[in-house]
Design an enzyme around this catalytic site. Structure first.
Site, mmCIF file in Angstrom:
data_model
loop_
_atom_site.group_PDB
_atom_site.id
_atom_site.type_symbol
_atom_site.label_atom_id
_atom_site.label_comp_id
_atom_site.label_asym_id
_atom_site.label_seq_id
_atom_site.Cartn_x
_atom_site.Cartn_y
_atom_site.Cartn_z
ATOM 1 N N HIS A 7 36.141 -31.327 -28.415
ATOM 2 C CA HIS A 7 35.905 -31.004 -29.821
ATOM 3 C C HIS A 7 36.329 -29.579 -30.131
ATOM 4 C CE1 HIS A 7 31.967 -29.907 -27.932
ATOM 5 N NE2 HIS A 7 32.033 -28.860 -28.729
ATOM 6 N N HIS A 79 34.408 -22.287 -31.371
ATOM 7 C CA HIS A 79 34.834 -22.527 -29.988
ATOM 8 C C HIS A 79 35.610 -23.834 -29.884
ATOM 9 C CE1 HIS A 79 30.839 -24.688 -29.921
ATOM 10 N NE2 HIS A 79 31.490 -25.536 -29.154
ATOM 11 N N GLU A 130 34.207 -23.792 -24.307
ATOM 12 C CA GLU A 130 33.126 -24.605 -23.726
ATOM 13 C C GLU A 130 33.763 -25.613 -22.781
ATOM 14 O OE1 GLU A 130 31.098 -27.026 -26.659
ATOM 15 O OE2 GLU A 130 29.418 -27.427 -25.315
HETATM 16 CO CO CO Z 1 30.612 -27.373 -28.588
#
Ligand code: CO
Length: 134
Positions: A7, A79, A130
């Site tokens: 994502h 992020h 991440e």
């Molecule tokens: Co995230």
């Protein structure tokens, strides 16, 4: 080592307005808001055919994204999340390469119920990364 883009997360000042924009203006499949108290955020997931967008809004007074929104009041990309097969092996390799892992260095359970780690943005061209074990 990294796999699919899981994502892209966008910090937004108005979660309802951002959700409506993705649903109505962009015609995307938008989920319901989910409170993540242990991460200090409320999250809305947007399902795309090849990945997801995660809208983030602060939850509580010490939310980790509050400072980001103070600096970027109209919102912004917060992020990117890449998938890895083995998060501990990935962490150890990255640390050996000199990258800084945020927090305790131990994976936390993220918004999808999977172990996640964050890497220092200054080590990755200004982008908070991440990693999520899938
Ligand atoms: Co995230």
């Amino acid at each position: 080592m990294i796999g699919r883009l899981n994502h892209v997360a966008i910090a937004v000042p108005d979660l309802a307005a951002a959700s409506a924009q993705y649903a109505d203006t962009l015609g995307a499949k938008v989920g319901a808001p989910q409170d993540e108290p242990e991460h200090g955020v409320t999250v809305v997931f947007i399902e795309l055919p090849n990945t997801k967008v995660e809208l983030l809004h602060p939850l509580g007074d010490d939310s980790p994204i509050k400072g980001f929104l103070d600096k970027n009041p109209s919102g912004g990309i917060h992020h990117m999340c890449f998938e890895v097969d083995d998060i501990l092996a990935a962490r150890d390799r990255l640390k050996a390469e000199g990258a800084r892992v945020l927090g305790s260095g131990e994976p936390k359970i993220g918004a999808h119920g999977k172990p996640v780690l964050f890497l220092h943005p200054k080590d990755f061209n200004g982008c908070l990364i991440e990693l999520e074990q899938v």
